[in-house]
Motif scaffolding. Sequence first.
Motif, PDB file in Angstrom:
ATOM      1  N   MET A   1      17.886 -62.126  44.826  1.00  0.00           N
ATOM      2  CA  MET A   1      19.147 -61.627  45.370  1.00  0.00           C
ATOM      3  C   MET A   1      20.075 -61.248  44.205  1.00  0.00           C
ATOM      4  N   ILE A   2      20.671 -60.030  44.301  1.00  0.00           N
ATOM      5  CA  ILE A   2      21.509 -59.617  43.175  1.00  0.00           C
ATOM      6  C   ILE A   2      22.842 -60.357  43.213  1.00  0.00           C
ATOM      7  N   LYS A   3      23.435 -60.463  42.030  1.00  0.00           N
ATOM      8  CA  LYS A   3      24.739 -61.141  41.916  1.00  0.00           C
ATOM      9  C   LYS A   3      25.828 -60.064  41.886  1.00  0.00           C
ATOM     10  N   PRO A   4      27.083 -60.433  42.179  1.00  0.00           N
ATOM     11  CA  PRO A   4      28.167 -59.456  42.080  1.00  0.00           C
ATOM     12  C   PRO A   4      28.206 -58.861  40.670  1.00  0.00           C
ATOM     13  N   PHE A   5      28.573 -57.565  40.583  1.00  0.00           N
ATOM     14  CA  PHE A   5      28.729 -56.968  39.257  1.00  0.00           C
ATOM     15  C   PHE A   5      29.831 -55.926  39.298  1.00  0.00           C
ATOM     16  N   THR A   6      30.410 -55.664  38.136  1.00  0.00           N
ATOM     17  CA  THR A   6      31.458 -54.641  38.034  1.00  0.00           C
ATOM     18  C   THR A   6      31.019 -53.555  37.062  1.00  0.00           C
ATOM     19  N   SER A   7      31.583 -52.370  37.233  1.00  0.00           N
ATOM     20  CA  SER A   7      31.440 -51.314  36.234  1.00  0.00           C
ATOM     21  C   SER A   7      32.766 -50.573  36.193  1.00  0.00           C
ATOM     22  N   LYS A   8      32.988 -49.814  35.121  1.00  0.00           N
ATOM     23  CA  LYS A   8      34.298 -49.187  34.925  1.00  0.00           C
ATOM     24  C   LYS A   8      34.128 -47.673  34.834  1.00  0.00           C
ATOM     25  N   ILE A   9      35.057 -46.932  35.457  1.00  0.00           N
ATOM     26  CA  ILE A   9      35.035 -45.469  35.370  1.00  0.00           C
ATOM     27  C   ILE A   9      36.056 -45.041  34.332  1.00  0.00           C
ATOM     28  N   SER A  10      35.622 -44.252  33.355  1.00  0.00           N
ATOM     29  CA  SER A  10      36.590 -43.746  32.373  1.00  0.00           C
ATOM     30  C   SER A  10      36.877 -42.275  32.688  1.00  0.00           C
ATOM     31  N   THR A  11      38.101 -41.871  32.492  1.00  0.00           N
ATOM     32  CA  THR A  11      38.430 -40.439  32.593  1.00  0.00           C
ATOM     33  C   THR A  11      38.923 -40.011  31.221  1.00  0.00           C
ATOM     34  N   PRO A  12      38.863 -38.764  30.741  1.00  0.00           N
ATOM     35  CA  PRO A  12      38.457 -37.629  31.561  1.00  0.00           C
ATOM     36  C   PRO A  12      36.951 -37.411  31.712  1.00  0.00           C
ATOM     37  N   ASP A  13      36.084 -38.243  31.060  1.00  0.00           N
ATOM     38  CA  ASP A  13      34.648 -37.901  31.103  1.00  0.00           C
ATOM     39  C   ASP A  13      33.942 -38.383  32.366  1.00  0.00           C
TER      40      ASP A  13
END
Length: 189
Positions: free
Chosen positions: A1-13
Motif C-alpha cells: 500500500m502506498i504512503k502519502p506523498f507530496t510533490s511541488k509545481i514550479s512556475t514558469p516551467d
Amino acid sequence: MIKPFTSKISTPDGRLTPHHNHIQRTLSTMKGQYADQPAYQAMLAQGDQLIYEVYENRLAEIPGELQHGTSIVHPGKVGNEYFMTKGHFHNVLETAEVYYCLQGVGYMMMETPEGEWAAEELAPGVVLYVPPRWAHRSINVGRQDLVTFFIYPGDAGHDYGTIETRGFRKIIVEQDGQPLVMDNPAWLE
Ligand code: 6PG
Ligand code: NI
C-alpha cells in the motif's frame, strides 16, 4: 500500500518535483495533426522542435487511484495553427478529468463521439471540468508556456487512435493576431 506523498509545481516551467514520469512531445510525433501539412514539413525540416511536456505521478491503473501531473504546452504555431497536445479520449470513456490552469492563455478543445464540441478558455486560476466521454486537447494561444495541473481516475487510460485518425472537428488558428475557432479542413467523418 502506498504512503502519502507530496510533490511541488514550479512556475514558469511547470515542472513537478519529484515526479515519476516526464514525457516530451516533439513535432515529429504529431504527424498529420496540423492542418497545414506543407508548413508542418517545412518546420520539421528546420528541426524536431519540442511542442509540449508532461510531468506525471503515475499510480496503479485501478479505480480509486488518481493519476495527476502537469502539462506544459510551449508557445508557437505550425502555419497559423497554435501549438497543441495530441488530444485523446480516455480508454474508459466514462471517465472525467479536472484541469487547473497555473500560467499562460489557451483553450481546451473538446468533443464527444456523437459530435458535440466545446472550446473552453484557459487562464491562470481557471478550473476546467472535462466530463466523461469528452476528448480533450490543450491549445496554447499565448506567448508564455501554458501550464496546467491535471487529475483523472487511475484506470482511465488513453485512446489516441481515434483522434490521430480523424482529428478534432474544430481547430484554433491565429487570424489578425487573435485566436479563431474554425472547422478542421482535414477532419474525417
Ligand atoms: C491525461 C491528461 C493529460 C494529457 C496531457 C498531454 O489524460 O493524461 O489529459 O495528462 O495527457 O495534457 O496530452 P496528450 O495525452 O493528448 O498528449
Ligand atoms: Ni486526459
